[in-house]
Design a protein around this motif. Structure first.
Motif, PDB file in Angstrom:
ATOM      1  N   ALA A   9      -8.773  -2.311  -1.394  1.00 22.07           N
ATOM      2  CA  ALA A   9      -7.571  -2.885  -0.770  1.00 22.07           C
ATOM      3  C   ALA A   9      -6.647  -3.463  -1.839  1.00 22.07           C
ATOM      4  O   ALA A   9      -5.420  -3.302  -1.778  1.00 22.07           O
ATOM      5  CB  ALA A   9      -7.970  -3.972   0.226  1.00 22.07           C
ATOM      6  N   LYS A  10      -7.237  -4.096  -2.832  1.00 18.78           N
ATOM      7  CA  LYS A  10      -6.441  -4.709  -3.905  1.00 18.78           C
ATOM      8  C   LYS A  10      -5.654  -3.620  -4.637  1.00 18.78           C
ATOM      9  O   LYS A  10      -4.442  -3.748  -4.850  1.00 18.78           O
ATOM     10  CB  LYS A  10      -7.408  -5.437  -4.851  1.00 18.78           C
ATOM     11  CG  LYS A  10      -6.726  -6.270  -5.907  1.00 18.78           C
ATOM     12  CD  LYS A  10      -7.783  -7.086  -6.645  1.00 18.78           C
ATOM     13  CE  LYS A  10      -7.318  -7.379  -8.063  1.00 18.78           C
ATOM     14  NZ  LYS A  10      -8.373  -7.738  -8.962  1.00 18.78           N
ATOM     15  N   GLU A  11      -6.357  -2.560  -4.974  1.00 21.75           N
ATOM     16  CA  GLU A  11      -5.717  -1.463  -5.716  1.00 21.75           C
ATOM     17  C   GLU A  11      -4.587  -0.834  -4.887  1.00 21.75           C
ATOM     18  O   GLU A  11      -3.473  -0.647  -5.361  1.00 21.75           O
ATOM     19  CB  GLU A  11      -6.801  -0.435  -6.041  1.00 21.75           C
ATOM     20  CG  GLU A  11      -6.328   0.737  -6.888  1.00 21.75           C
ATOM     21  CD  GLU A  11      -7.300   1.899  -6.757  1.00 21.75           C
ATOM     22  OE1 GLU A  11      -8.520   1.683  -6.856  1.00 21.75           O
ATOM     23  OE2 GLU A  11      -6.813   3.031  -6.528  1.00 21.75           O
ATOM     24  N   ARG A  12      -4.869  -0.550  -3.631  1.00 22.92           N
ATOM     25  CA  ARG A  12      -3.865   0.107  -2.770  1.00 22.92           C
ATOM     26  C   ARG A  12      -2.660  -0.794  -2.522  1.00 22.92           C
ATOM     27  O   ARG A  12      -1.515  -0.389  -2.703  1.00 22.92           O
ATOM     28  CB  ARG A  12      -4.481   0.487  -1.420  1.00 22.92           C
ATOM     29  CG  ARG A  12      -5.478   1.598  -1.521  1.00 22.92           C
ATOM     30  CD  ARG A  12      -5.182   2.745  -0.580  1.00 22.92           C
ATOM     31  NE  ARG A  12      -4.019   3.530  -0.924  1.00 22.92           N
ATOM     32  CZ  ARG A  12      -3.518   4.495  -0.177  1.00 22.92           C
ATOM     33  NH1 ARG A  12      -4.076   4.798   0.958  1.00 22.92           N
ATOM     34  NH2 ARG A  12      -2.464   5.173  -0.553  1.00 22.92           N
ATOM     35  N   LEU A  13      -2.918  -2.020  -2.114  1.00 24.17           N
ATOM     36  CA  LEU A  13      -1.790  -2.886  -1.738  1.00 24.17           C
ATOM     37  C   LEU A  13      -0.968  -3.322  -2.946  1.00 24.17           C
ATOM     38  O   LEU A  13       0.254  -3.448  -2.856  1.00 24.17           O
ATOM     39  CB  LEU A  13      -2.297  -4.088  -0.938  1.00 24.17           C
ATOM     40  CG  LEU A  13      -2.808  -3.694   0.453  1.00 24.17           C
ATOM     41  CD1 LEU A  13      -3.657  -4.787   1.059  1.00 24.17           C
ATOM     42  CD2 LEU A  13      -1.663  -3.357   1.404  1.00 24.17           C
ATOM     43  N   LEU A  14      -1.644  -3.498  -4.098  1.00 25.36           N
ATOM     44  CA  LEU A  14      -0.875  -3.885  -5.289  1.00 25.36           C
ATOM     45  C   LEU A  14      -0.052  -2.724  -5.834  1.00 25.36           C
ATOM     46  O   LEU A  14       0.795  -2.916  -6.706  1.00 25.36           O
ATOM     47  CB  LEU A  14      -1.799  -4.449  -6.372  1.00 25.36           C
ATOM     48  CG  LEU A  14      -2.267  -5.893  -6.149  1.00 25.36           C
ATOM     49  CD1 LEU A  14      -3.244  -6.329  -7.227  1.00 25.36           C
ATOM     50  CD2 LEU A  14      -1.081  -6.878  -6.116  1.00 25.36           C
ATOM     51  N   SER A  15      -0.280  -1.508  -5.327  1.00 25.59           N
ATOM     52  CA  SER A  15       0.556  -0.370  -5.761  1.00 25.59           C
ATOM     53  C   SER A  15       1.912  -0.396  -5.039  1.00 25.59           C
ATOM     54  O   SER A  15       2.823   0.330  -5.386  1.00 25.59           O
ATOM     55  CB  SER A  15      -0.176   0.958  -5.511  1.00 25.59           C
ATOM     56  OG  SER A  15      -0.143   1.257  -4.118  1.00 25.59           O
ATOM     57  N   ILE A  16       2.061  -1.257  -4.029  1.00 24.02           N
ATOM     58  CA  ILE A  16       3.350  -1.401  -3.343  1.00 24.02           C
ATOM     59  C   ILE A  16       4.265  -2.224  -4.255  1.00 24.02           C
ATOM     60  O   ILE A  16       3.867  -3.326  -4.680  1.00 24.02           O
ATOM     61  CB  ILE A  16       3.169  -2.093  -1.962  1.00 24.02           C
ATOM     62  CG1 ILE A  16       2.313  -1.204  -1.045  1.00 24.02           C
ATOM     63  CG2 ILE A  16       4.515  -2.411  -1.320  1.00 24.02           C
ATOM     64  CD1 ILE A  16       1.954  -1.822   0.302  1.00 24.02           C
ATOM     65  N   PRO A  17       5.450  -1.702  -4.592  1.00 22.70           N
ATOM     66  CA  PRO A  17       6.312  -2.424  -5.534  1.00 22.70           C
ATOM     67  C   PRO A  17       6.566  -3.867  -5.107  1.00 22.70           C
ATOM     68  O   PRO A  17       6.757  -4.131  -3.914  1.00 22.70           O
ATOM     69  CB  PRO A  17       7.624  -1.614  -5.508  1.00 22.70           C
ATOM     70  CG  PRO A  17       7.209  -0.247  -5.066  1.00 22.70           C
ATOM     71  CD  PRO A  17       6.040  -0.427  -4.153  1.00 22.70           C
ATOM     72  N   THR A  18       6.528  -4.766  -6.071  1.00 29.19           N
ATOM     73  CA  THR A  18       6.721  -6.234  -5.971  1.00 29.19           C
ATOM     74  C   THR A  18       5.552  -6.995  -5.321  1.00 29.19           C
ATOM     75  O   THR A  18       5.571  -8.218  -5.282  1.00 29.19           O
ATOM     76  CB  THR A  18       8.045  -6.655  -5.248  1.00 29.19           C
ATOM     77  OG1 THR A  18       7.907  -6.422  -3.836  1.00 29.19           O
ATOM     78  CG2 THR A  18       9.279  -5.929  -5.778  1.00 29.19           C
ATOM     79  N   MET A  19       4.558  -6.304  -4.817  1.00 30.01           N
ATOM     80  CA  MET A  19       3.404  -7.009  -4.230  1.00 30.01           C
ATOM     81  C   MET A  19       2.699  -7.823  -5.322  1.00 30.01           C
ATOM     82  O   MET A  19       2.526  -7.350  -6.441  1.00 30.01           O
ATOM     83  CB  MET A  19       2.415  -5.994  -3.636  1.00 30.01           C
ATOM     84  CG  MET A  19       1.240  -6.607  -2.934  1.00 30.01           C
ATOM     85  SD  MET A  19       1.667  -7.319  -1.333  1.00 30.01           S
ATOM     86  CE  MET A  19       1.700  -5.860  -0.304  1.00 30.01           C
ATOM     87  N   GLN A  20       2.309  -9.054  -4.987  1.00 29.39           N
ATOM     88  CA  GLN A  20       1.637  -9.929  -5.965  1.00 29.39           C
ATOM     89  C   GLN A  20       0.284 -10.397  -5.458  1.00 29.39           C
ATOM     90  O   GLN A  20       0.130 -10.623  -4.264  1.00 29.39           O
ATOM     91  CB  GLN A  20       2.472 -11.198  -6.173  1.00 29.39           C
ATOM     92  CG  GLN A  20       3.676 -11.014  -7.027  1.00 29.39           C
ATOM     93  CD  GLN A  20       4.430 -12.347  -7.139  1.00 29.39           C
ATOM     94  OE1 GLN A  20       3.865 -13.421  -6.917  1.00 29.39           O
ATOM     95  NE2 GLN A  20       5.694 -12.270  -7.471  1.00 29.39           N
TER      96      GLN A  20
END
Ligand code: PLP
Length: 378
Positions: A273-284
């Protein structure tokens, strides 16, 4: 439905519900009654207490049932203040405790107690040094949670216990271990705290039952929480919630038997989940997800209230910070020193042994669509 809010509460497995139904309908005696039905209830209660005590590595005499984690936290604080009443009125805690610790401490500050609220750094960390620097002769209680329920940060409770010992402090150490119990290894001796709070509904048990570990060494010097019929060794009267306790013990047994497998699976889902969601631009990423079941993120400019609502309408359950805040900005996120947009965009997802990759893929798509279709706040 895709459920990503296991840190708020968990479903009850059928075997846990069955144990509760059996207690409610067949083994329904009052443990204080002096005939066989009552004695059977007393024996069952002792067996359930032993299961939980075993899981924590303490003796049955040190485990007291309460109505929830909140009650355990409140009682622990009250107990420590009474224990240390002739020595002082200084309390050390953190600004990121669950409100079950924070609110009583704020109340005590209003009543004239001196409370130090330690602040975390930007990554959500609290150090032993911070506690040591705040420690005084008149410190009677150090209350530091084991796992933060919003960021998943693990706090160094065993190290704090060793430091207190080395400094020959007489302050009692309490830890709210509600989010650590059966998620990460927790053993009272290794932990070193005098008081430890746990709750059933975070581990597949029913709501409305918790427990407080009270070290045998301090029991004679603390006050009863409830006075009455003398249950819980005279320290918390009230007819025992036998069905809830049966469910608590069954849930703990099931979890403990699969501890390693669940921890590994949860950790894998968290990493995915961390890898996938952090691939969304500007996600921190917010905080440091050291516990395997919690991930705190922020989509700056996109208030999490809207995200939670949008996803909820698609059957995807996530949390805007802690579920206990009901829409108010989270004090935990506020304590991280973020910008207004970063704080407003904070949300928490949490996992279990049942979380599947496809669910995370659906979550990722829904978050991305939300970002692409909602106007960002200015
Ligand atoms: N402490 C922590 C860290 C929690 O996460 C929670 C529940 O959200 C509690 C205490 C309160 O537990 P309960 O809901 O059993 O009162």
């Amino acid at each position: 439905m895709y459920y990503f809010d296991y840190a708020a509460t968990t479903p009850v497995p059928a075997a846990v519900a069955a144990a509760m139904v059996e207690t409610l309908t067949e083994q329904f005696g009052n443990p204080s009654s002096q005939y066989p039905l009552g004695m059977a209830a007393r024996d069952a209660l002792a067996a359930h207490r032993a299961v939980l005590a075993d899981t924590l590595g303490c003796s049955s005499d040190e485990l007291f049932f309460t109505s929830c984690g909140t009650e355990s936290d409140n009682w622990a604080i009250q107990a420590a203040l009474h224990y240390g009443r002739h020595r002082g009125r200084h309390i050390i805690t953190t600004a990121v405790e669950h409100s079950a610790v924070l609110e009583p401490c704020k109340f005590l500050a209003q009543q004239g107690y001196d409370v130090t609220f330690l602040k975390p750094d930007r990554h959500g960390k609290i150090t032993v040094q911070q506690v040591e620097d705040a420690l005084r002769e008149d410190t009677v209680l150090v209350s530091i949670m084991s796992v933060n329920n919003e960021t998943g940060n693990v706090y160094p409770v065993p190290e704090i216990a060793r430091m207190l010992k080395a400094r020959k402090s007489q302050a009692l150490l309490h830890t709210d271990a509600v989010q650590m119990f059966l998620k990460l290894p927790l053993d009272v001796k290794q932990c070193g705290a005098d008081l430890i709070s746990i709750s059933a509904h975070k581990i597949g048990g029913p709501k409305g039952i918790g427990a407080l570990y009270i070290s045998g060494a301090i029991q004679s010097k603390i006050l009863p929480l409830l006075r009455g019929g003398g249950q819980e060794r005279g320290l918390r009267s009230g007819t025992e919630a036998t069905a809830q306790i049966a469910g608590f013990a069954k849930a703990a047994q099931l979890r403990a038997a699969q501890f390693d497998a669940i921890a590994e699976h949860t950790r894998t889902m968290q990493a995915y989940a961390k890898e996938r969601l952090l691939s969304i631009p500007t996600m921190q990423l917010l905080g440091t997800p050291e516990a395997p079941h919690i991930l705190c993120l922020s989509l700056p400019g996109y208030p999490s209230q809207n995200l939670v609502h949008d996803l909820g309408s698609q059957g995807i359950c996530i949390s805007a910070g802690s579920a206990c805040h009901r829409g108010k900005p989270s004090h935990v996120v506020a304590a991280l020193g973020l910008s207004k947009k970063e704080s407003a965009g904070a949300f928490r997802i949490s996992f279990s042994g049942e979380t599947r990759r496809e669910e995370i893929d659906a979550l990722y798509s829904a978050v991305l669509t939300h970002k692409n279709t909602r106007f960002p706040m200015l």
